[in-house]
Design a protein around this motif. Structure first.
Motif, PDB file in Angstrom:
ATOM      1  N   ARG A 128      31.989  39.864  45.903  1.00 46.27           N
ATOM      2  CA  ARG A 128      33.082  40.619  44.732  1.00 46.27           C
ATOM      3  C   ARG A 128      32.886  41.975  44.560  1.00 46.27           C
ATOM      4  N   SER A 129      32.553  42.704  45.394  1.00 52.09           N
ATOM      5  CA  SER A 129      32.138  44.093  45.619  1.00 52.09           C
ATOM      6  C   SER A 129      33.450  44.725  45.261  1.00 52.09           C
ATOM      7  N   LEU A 130      33.077  45.575  44.191  1.00 55.86           N
ATOM      8  CA  LEU A 130      34.142  46.787  43.714  1.00 55.86           C
ATOM      9  C   LEU A 130      33.722  48.134  44.003  1.00 55.86           C
ATOM     10  N   VAL A 131      32.890  48.277  44.766  1.00 55.09           N
ATOM     11  CA  VAL A 131      32.426  49.660  45.204  1.00 55.09           C
ATOM     12  C   VAL A 131      33.478  50.388  46.070  1.00 55.09           C
ATOM     13  N   ASP A 135      37.879  53.936  41.850  1.00 55.56           N
ATOM     14  CA  ASP A 135      37.121  55.426  41.794  1.00 55.56           C
ATOM     15  C   ASP A 135      37.816  56.293  40.875  1.00 55.56           C
ATOM     16  N   ASP A 136      38.746  55.756  40.303  1.00 53.00           N
ATOM     17  CA  ASP A 136      39.366  56.779  39.336  1.00 53.00           C
ATOM     18  C   ASP A 136      38.731  56.722  37.939  1.00 53.00           C
ATOM     19  N   GLU A 137      39.217  57.536  36.874  1.00 54.93           N
ATOM     20  CA  GLU A 137      38.467  57.602  35.577  1.00 54.93           C
ATOM     21  C   GLU A 137      38.883  56.579  34.936  1.00 54.93           C
ATOM     22  N   ARG A 138      40.206  55.828  34.902  1.00 53.13           N
ATOM     23  CA  ARG A 138      40.638  54.918  33.979  1.00 53.13           C
ATOM     24  C   ARG A 138      40.064  53.452  34.439  1.00 53.13           C
ATOM     25  N   GLY A 139      39.696  53.544  35.948  1.00 50.39           N
ATOM     26  CA  GLY A 139      39.046  51.947  36.502  1.00 50.39           C
ATOM     27  C   GLY A 139      37.627  52.274  36.055  1.00 50.39           C
ATOM     28  N   ARG A 140      36.927  53.031  36.141  1.00 49.26           N
ATOM     29  CA  ARG A 140      35.621  53.245  35.850  1.00 49.26           C
ATOM     30  C   ARG A 140      35.174  53.161  34.396  1.00 49.26           C
ATOM     31  N   ALA A 141      36.157  53.491  33.564  1.00 45.39           N
ATOM     32  CA  ALA A 141      36.032  53.624  31.994  1.00 45.39           C
ATOM     33  C   ALA A 141      36.240  51.750  31.848  1.00 45.39           C
ATOM     34  N   LEU A 143      35.565  49.556  33.803  1.00 43.50           N
ATOM     35  CA  LEU A 143      34.319  48.709  34.440  1.00 43.50           C
ATOM     36  C   LEU A 143      33.178  48.993  33.443  1.00 43.50           C
ATOM     37  N   ALA A 144      32.930  49.980  32.831  1.00 40.62           N
ATOM     38  CA  ALA A 144      31.653  50.323  31.796  1.00 40.62           C
ATOM     39  C   ALA A 144      32.102  49.431  30.662  1.00 40.62           C
ATOM     40  N   GLN A 145      33.135  49.426  30.045  1.00 41.98           N
ATOM     41  CA  GLN A 145      33.378  48.519  28.899  1.00 41.98           C
ATOM     42  C   GLN A 145      33.131  47.073  29.327  1.00 41.98           C
ATOM     43  N   LEU A 146      33.646  46.815  30.215  1.00 45.74           N
ATOM     44  CA  LEU A 146      33.432  45.165  30.907  1.00 45.74           C
ATOM     45  C   LEU A 146      32.157  44.810  30.942  1.00 45.74           C
ATOM     46  N   ALA A 147      30.968  45.854  31.360  1.00 39.90           N
ATOM     47  CA  ALA A 147      29.708  45.513  31.366  1.00 39.90           C
ATOM     48  C   ALA A 147      29.296  45.282  29.949  1.00 39.90           C
ATOM     49  N   HIS A 148      29.663  45.787  28.974  1.00 39.24           N
ATOM     50  CA  HIS A 148      29.393  45.694  27.662  1.00 39.24           C
ATOM     51  C   HIS A 148      29.770  44.177  27.288  1.00 39.24           C
ATOM     52  N   VAL A 149      31.033  43.908  27.699  1.00 38.56           N
ATOM     53  CA  VAL A 149      31.447  42.247  27.510  1.00 38.56           C
ATOM     54  C   VAL A 149      30.619  41.173  28.191  1.00 38.56           C
ATOM     55  N   GLU A 150      30.262  41.590  29.466  1.00 39.54           N
ATOM     56  CA  GLU A 150      29.335  40.787  30.172  1.00 39.54           C
ATOM     57  C   GLU A 150      27.862  40.462  29.462  1.00 39.54           C
ATOM     58  N   GLY A 294      44.350  44.100  34.077  1.00 44.92           N
ATOM     59  CA  GLY A 294      44.265  42.821  33.524  1.00 44.92           C
ATOM     60  C   GLY A 294      43.697  41.979  34.668  1.00 44.92           C
ATOM     61  N   SER A 295      43.839  42.101  35.919  1.00 42.90           N
ATOM     62  CA  SER A 295      43.171  41.347  37.038  1.00 42.90           C
ATOM     63  C   SER A 295      41.665  41.569  37.077  1.00 42.90           C
ATOM     64  N   LEU A 296      41.319  42.910  36.623  1.00 42.69           N
ATOM     65  CA  LEU A 296      39.905  43.172  36.622  1.00 42.69           C
ATOM     66  C   LEU A 296      39.088  42.623  35.605  1.00 42.69           C
ATOM     67  N   VAL A 297      39.720  42.414  34.540  1.00 38.92           N
ATOM     68  CA  VAL A 297      39.070  41.769  33.239  1.00 38.92           C
ATOM     69  C   VAL A 297      39.161  40.153  33.550  1.00 38.92           C
ATOM     70  N   ARG A 298      39.975  39.693  34.171  1.00 38.54           N
ATOM     71  CA  ARG A 298      39.887  38.247  34.619  1.00 38.54           C
ATOM     72  C   ARG A 298      38.916  37.946  35.650  1.00 38.54           C
ATOM     73  N   LEU A 299      38.901  38.722  36.780  1.00 35.14           N
ATOM     74  CA  LEU A 299      37.780  38.643  37.642  1.00 35.14           C
ATOM     75  C   LEU A 299      36.422  38.666  37.022  1.00 35.14           C
ATOM     76  N   ARG A 300      36.257  39.739  36.285  1.00 38.30           N
ATOM     77  CA  ARG A 300      34.690  39.718  35.808  1.00 38.30           C
ATOM     78  C   ARG A 300      34.273  38.760  34.953  1.00 38.30           C
ATOM     79  N   VAL A 301      35.479  38.372  33.921  1.00 37.67           N
ATOM     80  CA  VAL A 301      34.932  37.540  32.982  1.00 37.67           C
ATOM     81  C   VAL A 301      34.820  36.179  33.621  1.00 37.67           C
ATOM     82  N   ARG A 302      35.749  35.699  34.378  1.00 36.53           N
ATOM     83  CA  ARG A 302      35.946  34.129  34.939  1.00 36.53           C
ATOM     84  C   ARG A 302      34.528  34.130  35.728  1.00 36.53           C
TER      85      ARG A 302
END
Length: 384
Positions: A128-131, A135-141, A143-150, A294-302
């Motif tokens: 499930r690599s997202l490397v 690579d844009d600021e919105r996406g990186r931000a 991902l950082a917030q999702l790490a807190h949720v995880e 929205g899909s990024l959130v679904r992916l990481r949380v699921r």
């Protein structure tokens, strides 16, 4: 044969695109994959692909979400090969100790590591690599917030899903475990075959011995603006699904509803910690970009929820629900103005009505601690 309805045809087209996209990503990886080749593999036009997905990144996320659902034994909405689904995992039994819980979680998470003879591109998909994907600021931000949720989700499971352990916050411990496992995943991608997964699982077990003096004491809470108390009709949207359980969410139940943009997801813990005893907490991720954010959130949380369900009993997070709202329907029903990625607001529901509303930093805390007057009329406002 009867003609296919428009909805059936669209579902078939989407399924064909996903099959072709997965083949393309396995063969070439995300960076080198081409939408034109995906269309050729699916025997469709480029326009047909874009009518279902706005771009390559949205396609990649959709493929990963389908992969997570298959691994979890949950039938995807448009599964191309339902017969290939593995059997669902048996219900989890409570771990015997904190170390036992961490080891079991780590072993479940590490199942995603690719085999040595897997191709590089196929291995990245398995991970499930997202490397290189965000690579844009919105996406990186995001991902950082999702790490807190995880970390919050794993921390809550460690706090309530391990009988016999002393009470206390374990989010910092969860952060360490996820950091170790994330590093193992990165090494599996960049240096395949390095390290022993069983050693990493044992290392996670030993983290249970650490005393991190973990406390939930945000310095800003005493300065949060008070919530507005009210009694207004509450007509929440239906059809939203909890990402943790896969079950429909009843937003009409009494409790706290926190509406957070992708840039404010770390405030989910405030909603959980501030809620009154017995209140159901629903965290609504509001986004104007459902296909990607929205899909990024679904992916990481699921993905994380599948690992949690394999180790911890469902009651470990029974007070919390997490949903994605890509159309601002919840915010609108709550009388909240959409504020994009930085949105942070909350309402408290009681008896089918909104009885408190808060905006800005600390909104969930303000709403949960607001004094509620049961006799307030349908449209009158009272002071917080």
């Amino acid at each position: 044969m009867a003609r296919l309805t428009r909805v059936q045809q669209q579902a078939r087209t989407r399924a064909a695109v996903l099959v072709a996209a997965r083949e393309e990503f396995i063969a070439h990886g995300y960076a080198a994959a081409k939408v034109d080749r995906i269309a050729e593999r699916a025997e469709l036009t480029r326009g047909a692909v874009y009518s279902n997905f706005p771009g390559k990144r949205a396609l990649y996320l959709a493929v990963l979400i389908e992969l997570v659902e298959l691994v979890d034994g949950v039938a995807p909405a448009q599964a191309a090969q339902p017969s290939a689904q593995p059997p669902a995992r048996p219900p989890a039994r409570p771990p015997a100790s904190l170390a036992d819980a961490l080891g079991a979680f780590a072993r479940t998470w590490l199942e995603r590591l690719p085999l040595v003879d897997d191709t590089a591109a196929g291995g990245r998909l398995q991970l499930r690599s997202l490397v290189g994907v965000f690579d844009d600021e919105r996406g990186r931000a995001a991902l950082a917030q999702l790490a807190h949720v995880e970390a919050l989700l794993l921390g809550l499971a460690l706090e309530s899903g391990v009988p016999g352990e002393a009470p206390g916050r374990r989010v910092r411990l969860a952060e360490l475990v996820l950091t170790l496992l994330g590093g193992a995943g990165f090494l599996a991608e960049t240096a395949p075959g390095f390290g022993d997964p069983f050693d990493r699982a044992r290392a996670c077990e030993h983290l249970a011995r650490l005393d991190l003096a973990d406390r939930w004491e945000p310095s800003y809470l005493p300065y949060v603006a008070p919530a507005e108390t009210c009694r207004e009709p509450w007509s929440p949207p239906a059809g939203l699904t909890d990402l943790l359980t896969g079950e429909p969410v009843d937003l009409g139940a009494d409790g706290l509803v926190a509406v957070l943009g992708a840039g404010r997801l770390a405030a989910a813990e405030e909603a959980v910690r501030s809620a009154r005893p017995g209140d159901r907490v629903t965290v609504v991720v509001a986004t104007d970009d459902p296909a990607e954010t929205g899909s990024l959130v679904r992916l990481r949380v699921r993905d994380l929820a599948a690992c949690l369900r394999a180790v911890f009993p469902p009651e470990s997070w029974q007070r919390l629900r997490l949903v994605v709202d890509g159309g601002a329907a919840v915010a609108s029903a709550a009388g909240l103005a959409a504020e994009g990625d930085e949105e942070e607001a909350a309402v408290r529901i009681r008896g089918g009505a909104i009885v408190a509303r808060g905006h800005g930093r600390g909104a969930a805390h303000a709403v949960s601690t607001a004094p509620i007057t049961p006799t307030v009329g349908p449209s009158r406002r009272t002071e917080a």
